[in-house]
Design a protein around this motif. Structure first.
Motif, PDB file in Angstrom:
ATOM      1  N   MET A   1      53.805  30.672  55.525  1.00  0.00           N
ATOM      2  CA  MET A   1      53.789  31.890  54.644  1.00  0.00           C
ATOM      3  C   MET A   1      52.757  31.814  53.446  1.00  0.00           C
ATOM      4  SD  MET A   1      55.240  34.933  55.076  1.00  0.00           S
ATOM      5  CE  MET A   1      55.876  36.287  54.532  1.00  0.00           C
ATOM      6  N   ALA A   2      52.640  30.871  52.918  1.00  0.00           N
ATOM      7  CA  ALA A   2      51.641  30.884  51.922  1.00  0.00           C
ATOM      8  C   ALA A   2      50.435  30.758  52.070  1.00  0.00           C
ATOM      9  CB  ALA A   2      52.002  29.457  51.039  1.00  0.00           C
ATOM     10  N   LEU A   3      50.136  30.270  53.337  1.00  0.00           N
ATOM     11  CA  LEU A   3      48.809  30.471  54.070  1.00  0.00           C
ATOM     12  C   LEU A   3      48.464  31.911  54.228  1.00  0.00           C
ATOM     13  CD1 LEU A   3      46.147  28.935  55.102  1.00  0.00           C
ATOM     14  CD2 LEU A   3      47.302  28.791  57.258  1.00  0.00           C
ATOM     15  N   LEU A   4      49.196  32.547  54.777  1.00  0.00           N
ATOM     16  CA  LEU A   4      49.182  34.155  55.052  1.00  0.00           C
ATOM     17  C   LEU A   4      48.808  34.905  53.780  1.00  0.00           C
ATOM     18  CD1 LEU A   4      48.860  36.415  57.182  1.00  0.00           C
ATOM     19  CD2 LEU A   4      51.438  36.477  56.690  1.00  0.00           C
ATOM     20  N   GLY A   5      49.660  34.350  52.568  1.00  0.00           N
ATOM     21  CA  GLY A   5      49.277  34.728  51.347  1.00  0.00           C
ATOM     22  C   GLY A   5      47.774  34.693  50.857  1.00  0.00           C
ATOM     23  N   TRP A   6      47.508  33.566  50.938  1.00  0.00           N
ATOM     24  CA  TRP A   6      46.090  33.264  50.475  1.00  0.00           C
ATOM     25  C   TRP A   6      45.234  33.912  51.521  1.00  0.00           C
ATOM     26  CZ3 TRP A   6      44.957  31.115  46.126  1.00  0.00           C
ATOM     27  CH2 TRP A   6      45.803  30.307  45.681  1.00  0.00           C
ATOM     28  N   ILE A   7      45.389  33.958  52.776  1.00  0.00           N
ATOM     29  CA  ILE A   7      44.342  34.832  53.528  1.00  0.00           C
ATOM     30  C   ILE A   7      44.180  36.398  52.906  1.00  0.00           C
ATOM     31  CG2 ILE A   7      43.738  35.638  55.845  1.00  0.00           C
ATOM     32  CD1 ILE A   7      44.820  32.866  56.776  1.00  0.00           C
ATOM     33  N   ILE A   8      45.561  37.021  52.882  1.00  0.00           N
ATOM     34  CA  ILE A   8      45.363  38.110  52.406  1.00  0.00           C
ATOM     35  C   ILE A   8      44.901  38.518  51.104  1.00  0.00           C
ATOM     36  CG2 ILE A   8      47.132  40.406  51.768  1.00  0.00           C
ATOM     37  CD1 ILE A   8      48.655  39.336  54.212  1.00  0.00           C
ATOM     38  N   ALA A   9      45.306  37.505  50.204  1.00  0.00           N
ATOM     39  CA  ALA A   9      44.786  37.566  48.904  1.00  0.00           C
ATOM     40  C   ALA A   9      43.312  37.651  48.937  1.00  0.00           C
ATOM     41  CB  ALA A   9      45.375  36.463  48.025  1.00  0.00           C
ATOM     42  N   PHE A  10      42.444  36.659  49.486  1.00  0.00           N
ATOM     43  CA  PHE A  10      41.131  36.529  49.577  1.00  0.00           C
ATOM     44  C   PHE A  10      40.514  37.722  50.278  1.00  0.00           C
ATOM     45  CE2 PHE A  10      41.584  31.785  48.763  1.00  0.00           C
ATOM     46  CZ  PHE A  10      41.101  31.690  47.579  1.00  0.00           C
ATOM     47  N   ILE A  11      41.025  38.199  51.182  1.00  0.00           N
ATOM     48  CA  ILE A  11      40.297  39.379  52.011  1.00  0.00           C
ATOM     49  C   ILE A  11      40.180  40.608  50.940  1.00  0.00           C
ATOM     50  CG2 ILE A  11      40.819  41.141  53.732  1.00  0.00           C
ATOM     51  CD1 ILE A  11      41.588  38.410  55.628  1.00  0.00           C
ATOM     52  N   ALA A  12      41.658  40.820  50.381  1.00  0.00           N
ATOM     53  CA  ALA A  12      41.650  41.756  49.462  1.00  0.00           C
ATOM     54  C   ALA A  12      40.621  41.673  48.316  1.00  0.00           C
ATOM     55  CB  ALA A  12      43.033  42.158  48.854  1.00  0.00           C
ATOM     56  N   LEU A  13      40.549  40.565  47.656  1.00  0.00           N
ATOM     57  CA  LEU A  13      39.857  40.252  46.541  1.00  0.00           C
ATOM     58  C   LEU A  13      38.299  40.404  46.838  1.00  0.00           C
ATOM     59  CD1 LEU A  13      39.546  39.137  43.792  1.00  0.00           C
ATOM     60  CD2 LEU A  13      39.237  36.754  44.462  1.00  0.00           C
ATOM     61  N   PHE A  14      37.797  39.874  48.067  1.00  0.00           N
ATOM     62  CA  PHE A  14      36.452  40.071  48.415  1.00  0.00           C
ATOM     63  C   PHE A  14      36.237  41.449  48.843  1.00  0.00           C
ATOM     64  CE2 PHE A  14      36.381  35.374  49.155  1.00  0.00           C
ATOM     65  CZ  PHE A  14      35.937  34.968  48.022  1.00  0.00           C
ATOM     66  N   ALA A  15      37.032  42.238  49.525  1.00  0.00           N
ATOM     67  CA  ALA A  15      36.799  43.536  49.824  1.00  0.00           C
ATOM     68  C   ALA A  15      36.868  44.414  48.648  1.00  0.00           C
ATOM     69  CB  ALA A  15      37.806  44.165  50.716  1.00  0.00           C
TER      70      ALA A  15
END
Length: 78
Positions: free
Chosen positions: A1-15
């Motif tokens: 679950m933490a890995l999914l959180g990191w992926i979503i966080a980085f995608i949203a931040l870079f977008a």
């Protein structure tokens, strides 16, 4: 679950950063700010083992609300 959180966080931040750099769409400032909020909601570092303010369900609901409200922000003003 933490890995999914990191992926979503980085995608949203870079977008959000990319959208803030290239303000080609009307209302892109509001969309970029929403993406930054989504990145903060999804980041596991802020929400470690114990949730301080928001529970996991509240964070997921807020993230889904941000994503689902995106078409409303993209609609042209009449």
């Amino acid at each position: 679950m933490a890995l999914l959180g990191w992926i979503i966080a980085f995608i949203a931040l870079f977008a959000g950063l990319a959208l803030r750099q290239d303000m080609s769409v009307g209302g892109s400032g509001a969309i970029a700010t929403g993406l930054f909020v989504l990145a903060a909601l999804a980041c596991p570092i802020f929400w470690g083992a114990e949730p301080r303010v928001l529970t996991r369900g509240q964070r997921v609901s807020a993230g889904l609300a941000l994503i689902l409200c995106l078409p409303i922000l993209l609609m042209p003003a009449a």
